[in-house]
Design an enzyme around this catalytic site. Structure first.
Site, mmCIF file in Angstrom:
data_model
loop_
_atom_site.group_PDB
_atom_site.id
_atom_site.type_symbol
_atom_site.label_atom_id
_atom_site.label_comp_id
_atom_site.label_asym_id
_atom_site.label_seq_id
_atom_site.Cartn_x
_atom_site.Cartn_y
_atom_site.Cartn_z
ATOM 1 N N LYS A 571 0.830 -1.206 0.000
ATOM 2 C CA LYS A 571 0.000 0.000 0.000
ATOM 3 C C LYS A 571 0.870 1.264 0.000
ATOM 4 O O LYS A 571 2.074 1.241 0.315
ATOM 5 C CB LYS A 571 -0.932 -0.003 1.211
ATOM 6 C CG LYS A 571 -1.983 -1.136 1.190
ATOM 7 C CD LYS A 571 -3.146 -0.819 0.282
ATOM 8 C CE LYS A 571 -4.115 -1.984 0.121
ATOM 9 N NZ LYS A 571 -4.974 -2.191 1.275
ATOM 10 N N ARG A 615 -3.714 -10.688 3.860
ATOM 11 C CA ARG A 615 -3.944 -10.665 2.410
ATOM 12 C C ARG A 615 -2.753 -9.980 1.744
ATOM 13 O O ARG A 615 -2.533 -8.769 1.940
ATOM 14 C CB ARG A 615 -5.248 -9.918 2.106
ATOM 15 C CG ARG A 615 -5.640 -9.895 0.636
ATOM 16 C CD ARG A 615 -6.960 -9.158 0.447
ATOM 17 N NE ARG A 615 -7.376 -9.152 -0.946
ATOM 18 C CZ ARG A 615 -7.016 -8.227 -1.845
ATOM 19 N NH1 ARG A 615 -6.220 -7.228 -1.475
ATOM 20 N NH2 ARG A 615 -7.452 -8.286 -3.094
#
Length: 636
Positions: A571, A615
């Site tokens: 991210k 994840r």
């Protein structure tokens, strides 16, 4: 004769009469103990003490509902239990539990016929209350499709009518047979469920492992009417009620507590707590369940529901009983290394009678079959074979789940039509399912996509909107009877970053997740089919992401220890900290972000986290890091 002599004779007669009443029901036990609150040594003969006229009448007539004071004295005898206090002598506690367990020789609520408290007509005890009673029930199964058996049994309970229990209408205690039709209220309604755990069998050990949990219900059925209904449901699902006691069974219901109420605890914190309710002992039923204290597979689910629920006989909470049992097992494990593993393992039920066991941290491999995902967009679009090869490679690297998505949800992404999602994902799911039994999740906001993906072979619904985008999503997941990952997000991927304003991001995200979790439960998705996701990077600014990762264990507590999915992989906040512009080169930062969420601080030490799914894109690297980390954390 002197008045004093008359009094002495009367006192002697009263003592003799009480003794005869006591010994008629069970052997006399004298116990000499030292009180922890008094320097003197005392003898305890429970019925020597004065009892109320009502309690005495109940005792003499062998009624089903004994007063709490009388029953407690008869069972605990000389055990030095201090009511209303958290502290209790461990030795005295074990003695009290031993006495309680002696009563329940069979191991469930049904009492052998030769039990001392009998009712000449148990049918008179089967009736319907006008008000709801709160009840805690243990559930379990170990043969057949265990999960579906439990779900079928719970559904049958919720749909109970007076016709099902065949209650007679002419008894004074009964209300109308069609009361539920008049009030439009169900006889049994589900309040909440625990999580589910896989446990080894007790008592009869040569049988398959059990799937165990607990449910909290409200019912208008009396205890015996409820017991009757539970046994009918068990029989209908296939249990042989005359089979081996504690042997294999497709379903098992045990009433743990009945008539649970709130009480004000007289301690330093003056807390409001739940009290275990009625004390019941008849030929057919004993409540509280006599073997609560020795069953980890009952105590852990009870703690999921209410850790501070007080046992009505001992005033000990479920959490305290579990701690005592755990400490006792730990002491035994010192000399028995083979039994050092935890007996109960929390699980996430999957279709086709499979379980995802949370005895380890699970890594979910990301497989985006999209042209525009922020990290791997376009890598596998249009080629089913390439996508399946990548999925199988992630399985080989240690992935526990493959998450397949056909819509990019990066910040600013526009919505993709459901038909396009289906075209991208369904062929991959079908092909992967042909080649592997790996659990598959479908990453979608659309209920139509979720439904067709599950029918094609997927096992889990992963909704980044947490059920807020498509009003049919919760209903669809409930009908399909599959797990659902509920993520926190505001707005849509296209608008979410403009809505990232929080006063306290940890509290607000946790509160929103709990709200959606309860909404899902009301829609028919039980807690044991839910995984919550705080939504790293979704409607979150840089500092928000860091706070959520840092305080992950605060989130766990605030969402009642529901399993968490965390998705920090590659991210933007990692790039901002590290200065790495390329998403593909942020795997080291991803690993650090994952590991910090697995730490649970307890004083000056760190312990493993609760049930967690990570994840990620780089399965091999993250899996290796997690395995090394957990091995270090488990070292003595």
């Amino acid at each position: 004769m002197r008045p004093k002599s008359v009094i002495n004779i009367l006192l002697t007669f009263v003592i003799f009469f009480n003794l005869s009443m006591f010994t008629a029901s069970q052997p006399m036990r004298f116990s000499r103990i030292k009180s922890t609150s008094s320097k003197s040594t005392r003898f305890s003969l429970p019925l020597f003490r004065r009892i109320s006229q009502k309690a005495f009448h109940q005792h003499a007539s062998k009624s089903t509902l004994l007063s709490s004071e009388l029953y407690q004295r008869r069972l605990l005898l000389s055990c030095n239990i201090h009511h209303g206090r958290n502290e209790i002598n461990s030795r005295h506690y074990q003695t009290s539990m031993c006495l309680l367990n002696q009563i329940g020789r069979g191991g469930d609520n049904q009492i052998p016929n030769k039990h001392e408290h009998k009712s000449n007509n148990d049918e008179v005890l089967e009736f319907v209350h006008k008000k709801y009673q709160r009840v805690y029930i243990a559930v379990g199964a170990n043969i057949g499709d265990r999960f579906n058996n439990l779900m079928k049994g719970i559904s049958m309970l919720e749909n109970t009518t007076c016709d099902d229990i065949n209650i007679k209408e002419n008894h004074d205690l009964l209300v109308s047979k069609h009361m539920d039709d008049k009030t439009h209220e169900p006889l049994i309604r589900m309040i909440t469920t625990s999580f589910l755990r896989e446990t080894p069998p007790m008592y009869v050990t040569d049988q398959p492992s059990f799937l165990n949990g607990a449910i909290e219900i409200e019912t208008k059925l009396s205890p015996h009417a409820l017991l009757k209904r539970l046994k009918e449901v068990e029989a209908e699902i296939g249990r042989d009620l005359n089979g081996i006691r504690n042997g294999p069974r497709p379903i098992d219901f045990d009433i743990i507590y009945y008539g649970v109420t709130k009480v004000q605890r007289e301690d330093s914190e003056n807390r409001t707590m739940l009290h275990g309710g009625q004390i019941i002992q008849t030929n057919k039923l004993e409540v509280p369940h006599p073997r609560i204290s020795e069953r980890e597979f009952v105590l852990e689910p009870l703690c999921d529901l209410e850790a501070n629920l007080l046992h009505p006989l001992t005033n000990i909470s479920s959490k305290k009983m579990l701690d005592l049992l755990t400490n006792q097992n730990s002491d035994q494990d010192i000399n028995n290394k083979e039994s050092s593993q935890s007996l109960a393992v929390q699980v996430l039920p999957l279709p086709r009678n499979r379980m995802l066991s949370f005895n380890e941290t699970h890594v979910m491999g990301i497989l985006n079959v999209t042209p525009d995902s922020f990290s791997d967009g376009g890598n596998y679009e249009g080629s089913v074979d390439m996508a399946v090869v990548q999925a199988l490679e992630m399985v080989k690297e240690g992935a526990s789940i493959i998450d397949i998505g056909g819509e990019s949800t990066r910040p600013g992404a526009k919505e993709v039509e459901a038909s396009i999602e289906l075209k991208r994902t369904i062929p991959v799911i079908r092909k992967l399912r042909e080649l592997s039994d790996i659990p598959i999740s479908i990453d979608t906001r659309h209920s139509q996509v979720a439904k067709e993906a599950i029918e094609a072979g997927a096992d889990i619904i992963n909704d980044v909107s947490g059920g807020t985008y498509d009003p049919l999503m919760f209903q669809t997941a409930s009908t399909l009877n599959v797990p659902m990952i509920i993520m926190h997000m505001r707005g849509t991927p296209e608008t979410m970053q403009s809505m990232a304003q929080y006063d306290n991001v940890v509290e607000e995200v946790s509160s929103s997740l709990m709200s959606q979790s309860k909404e899902a439960e009301l829609s028919g998705i039980p807690r044991f089919l839910q995984v919550l996701d705080p939504g790293i990077g979704f409607a979150k600014q840089f500092e928000h992401n860091l706070s959520l990762l840092k305080d992950c264990n605060k989130i766990r507590k605030m969402v009642d220890h529901c399993p968490l999915l965390l998705g920090p992989s590659r991210k933007g906040f990692i790039g901002k900290i590290s200065g790495e512009d390329s998403a593909e080169n942020r795997d080291f930062g991803t690993l650090a972000s994952c590991l910090v969420t697995l730490m649970q601080k307890d004083g000056n030490t760190f312990k493993g986290s609760g049930p967690t799914i990570l994840r990620v894109h780089n399965v091999k690297g993250i899996k290796q890091g997690v395995k090394v980390f957990e091995a270090i954390m488990k070292a003595k």
